[in-house]
Design a protein around this motif. Structure first.
Motif, PDB file in Angstrom:
ATOM      1  N   GLU A  27       0.833  -1.205   0.000  1.00 15.38           N
ATOM      2  CA  GLU A  27       0.000   0.000   0.000  1.00 15.38           C
ATOM      3  C   GLU A  27       0.865   1.252   0.000  1.00 15.38           C
ATOM      4  O   GLU A  27       0.602   2.200  -0.724  1.00 15.38           O
ATOM      5  N   LYS A  28       1.900   1.234   0.819  1.00 21.44           N
ATOM      6  CA  LYS A  28       2.769   2.406   0.888  1.00 21.44           C
ATOM      7  C   LYS A  28       3.475   2.637  -0.454  1.00 21.44           C
ATOM      8  O   LYS A  28       3.620   3.769  -0.911  1.00 21.44           O
ATOM      9  N   ILE A  29       3.881   1.547  -1.075  1.00 21.56           N
ATOM     10  CA  ILE A  29       4.558   1.672  -2.376  1.00 21.56           C
ATOM     11  C   ILE A  29       3.582   2.206  -3.421  1.00 21.56           C
ATOM     12  O   ILE A  29       3.911   3.113  -4.193  1.00 21.56           O
ATOM     13  N   ALA A  30       2.373   1.652  -3.406  1.00 21.01           N
ATOM     14  CA  ALA A  30       1.378   2.071  -4.403  1.00 21.01           C
ATOM     15  C   ALA A  30       1.016   3.542  -4.253  1.00 21.01           C
ATOM     16  O   ALA A  30       0.591   4.186  -5.209  1.00 21.01           O
ATOM     17  N   PRO A  50       5.221  -9.100  -5.928  1.00 19.29           N
ATOM     18  CA  PRO A  50       4.279  -8.034  -5.592  1.00 19.29           C
ATOM     19  C   PRO A  50       3.527  -7.567  -6.832  1.00 19.29           C
ATOM     20  O   PRO A  50       4.107  -7.478  -7.912  1.00 19.29           O
ATOM     21  N   ALA A  51       2.243  -7.298  -6.656  1.00 15.33           N
ATOM     22  CA  ALA A  51       1.425  -6.836  -7.784  1.00 15.33           C
ATOM     23  C   ALA A  51       1.680  -5.350  -7.995  1.00 15.33           C
ATOM     24  O   ALA A  51       0.971  -4.508  -7.450  1.00 15.33           O
ATOM     25  N   LEU A  52       2.715  -5.035  -8.716  1.00 18.83           N
ATOM     26  CA  LEU A  52       3.048  -3.635  -8.991  1.00 18.83           C
ATOM     27  C   LEU A  52       3.052  -3.481 -10.501  1.00 18.83           C
ATOM     28  O   LEU A  52       4.091  -3.289 -11.130  1.00 18.83           O
ATOM     29  N   ASP A  53       1.865  -3.637 -11.082  1.00 17.51           N
ATOM     30  CA  ASP A  53       1.761  -3.653 -12.541  1.00 17.51           C
ATOM     31  C   ASP A  53       2.309  -2.363 -13.131  1.00 17.51           C
ATOM     32  O   ASP A  53       2.041  -1.279 -12.629  1.00 17.51           O
ATOM     33  N   GLY A  54       3.075  -2.525 -14.158  1.00 20.03           N
ATOM     34  CA  GLY A  54       3.570  -1.353 -14.860  1.00 20.03           C
ATOM     35  C   GLY A  54       4.780  -0.704 -14.205  1.00 20.03           C
ATOM     36  O   GLY A  54       5.279   0.294 -14.704  1.00 20.03           O
ATOM     37  N   ASP A  71       3.055  -9.404   6.536  1.00 25.38           N
ATOM     38  CA  ASP A  71       2.313  -9.584   5.291  1.00 25.38           C
ATOM     39  C   ASP A  71       2.431  -8.365   4.399  1.00 25.38           C
ATOM     40  O   ASP A  71       2.390  -7.241   4.880  1.00 25.38           O
ATOM     41  N   ASN A  72       2.549  -8.608   3.124  1.00 24.73           N
ATOM     42  CA  ASN A  72       2.551  -7.508   2.148  1.00 24.73           C
ATOM     43  C   ASN A  72       3.719  -6.554   2.302  1.00 24.73           C
ATOM     44  O   ASN A  72       3.612  -5.385   1.941  1.00 24.73           O
ATOM     45  N   ILE A  73       4.795  -7.023   2.850  1.00 23.85           N
ATOM     46  CA  ILE A  73       5.976  -6.161   2.983  1.00 23.85           C
ATOM     47  C   ILE A  73       6.940  -6.456   1.831  1.00 23.85           C
ATOM     48  O   ILE A  73       7.108  -7.599   1.438  1.00 23.85           O
TER      49      ILE A  73
END
Ligand code: 3EB
Length: 370
Positions: A27-30, A50-54, A71-73
């Motif tokens: 979330e923080k990355i997004a 990680p789902a970081l499309d594009g 989680d999610n880190i």
């Protein structure tokens, strides 16, 4: 894809690109603005990609499940100085090494499916692992030659089922043979100036996943006075020794410039405290502490301390998590950044392995703001 050339060695570059490591949530990355991405070298997820499309930077995953509240880190490697110029996006070679770099530093990653390296052999035998490992390292060395980041300083190796027997030997031992062959065949040192590293087991069916940092500047390698150098281990731990240094420092660089390899409860070359996970954890911290003292001796001064480290802890048995966590929280500073992952450690009797990265408190730390 074409590679952007960064003009080599512009004045002052050596201390200008402060490397930063952070553990941020998806979330923080997004939520970061586009300008933030301009300085990101690479992102590593843990149990899955990680789902970081594009994302225009290398994105990879170790495939090792998180434990505790992690989680999610993601592990985020970036350059703290906003003025530093980075290569465009994530270049990818035909072989699949993805990388991004500035003048001084390069981050890269490669994942390989062993079954793609079968070459007529049967799945699960040692041949596919040997070929895949050797190929991965050949491709890594080709990128380093191309971008002139000659010094491989830190490598993270994750291979599925690291302790399983294949063709009469442990898969970790086959991996060591292939890694050694790749270093040797590319004319690289196999003792002394070799990268800091770790090698962990991921679940069956995962690809081999390797990521790495490389530099133009020569690093200083640090060995642990309490331990035999891994590249000099006796043959009881495998015909070919593992190739890694216990730690390395970039003594002329700002920011994150200490890289402590995967460290375990080994004194001399022997595992100590078999079966006692709390004692193994304390012994591992004693080994990291010894490495910090040695790093300070080598660079001169007291630049490195346990208090300025970020830790990644690999736990073999999830049930040991609480014991390891309590041994660590009573030893390390309050709220020290610790990420816990489940992974098989490369010796069957090791229950825990800890790696660390740290900033220097010395005059070279330019301390660019977030
Ligand atoms: C050890 O000290 C524990 O094979 O790259 C630690 C760090 C270990 C790196 C590697 C293995 C590796 O021998 C295992």
């Amino acid at each position: 894809m074409t590679t952007t050339r960064i003009s080599p060695r512009h004045a002052g570059a050596l201390s200008a690109s402060a490397l930063k490591l952070d553990y941020f949530s998806f979330e923080k990355i997004a939520a970061q603005p586009p300008s933030w991405w301009q300085n990101v070298l690479g992102i590593v997820g843990f149990e899955k990609l990680p789902a970081l499309d594009g994302a225009q930077v290398p994105v990879t995953a170790s495939m090792t499940p998180s434990l505790g509240a992690n989680d999610n880190i993601c592990e985020v490697w970036r350059i703290g100085n906003p003025e530093t110029q980075l290569s465009n996006g994530a270049a990818a070679t035909a072989s699949g090494v993805r990388y991004r770099f500035c003048d001084e530093l390069l981050f890269g990653s490669i994942t390989i499916e062993e079954r793609d390296s079968l070459d007529g052999r049967t799945a699960g035998d040692a041949g596919a692992l040997l070929r895949a490992t050797e190929k991965a390292y050949q491709e890594i060395f080709a990128v380093l030659a191309e971008t002139e980041h000659t010094h491989l300083i830190r490598v993270w190796n994750y291979l599925p089922e690291i302790n399983r027997e294949a063709d009469g030997d442990e898969r970790y031992h086959h991996f060591n043979s292939a890694r050694r062959m790749a270093f040797h065949n590319s004319g690289r040192a196999t003792v002394g100036t070799v990268p800091a590293a770790c090698a962990l087991g991921s679940p069956a069916g995962s690809p081999i996943s390797i990521y790495f940092l490389a530099t133009r500047q020569r690093p200083r390698m640090i060995e642990n006075p309490r331990q035999v150098s891994a590249y000099h281990y006796p043959q009881q731990y495998g015909v070919h020794s593992p190739i890694f240094s216990r730690a390395c420092v970039l003594s002329e660089s700002a920011g994150t410039n200490l890289f402590v390899s995967g460290t375990a409860s080994i004194v001399g070359h022997e595992t100590i405290h078999p079966g006692d996970v709390a004692a193994q954890t304390r012994e591992t911290v004693a080994n990291i502490d010894a490495l910090l003292n040695e790093a300070n001796r080598v660079v001169g001064g007291s630049r490195y301390s346990l208090d300025a480290l970020k830790f990644k802890v690999y736990v073999r048995r999830p049930a040991d998590f609480a014991a390891i966590d309590s041994a660590l929280t009573s030893t390390l500073r309050p709220r020290a950044p610790i990420v816990y992952l489940q992974a098989d450690v490369c010796r069957g009797d090791l229950l825990v392995e800890i790696e660390a990265t740290g900033e220097s408190a010395g005059p070279h730390n330019l301390g660019y703001a977030e």
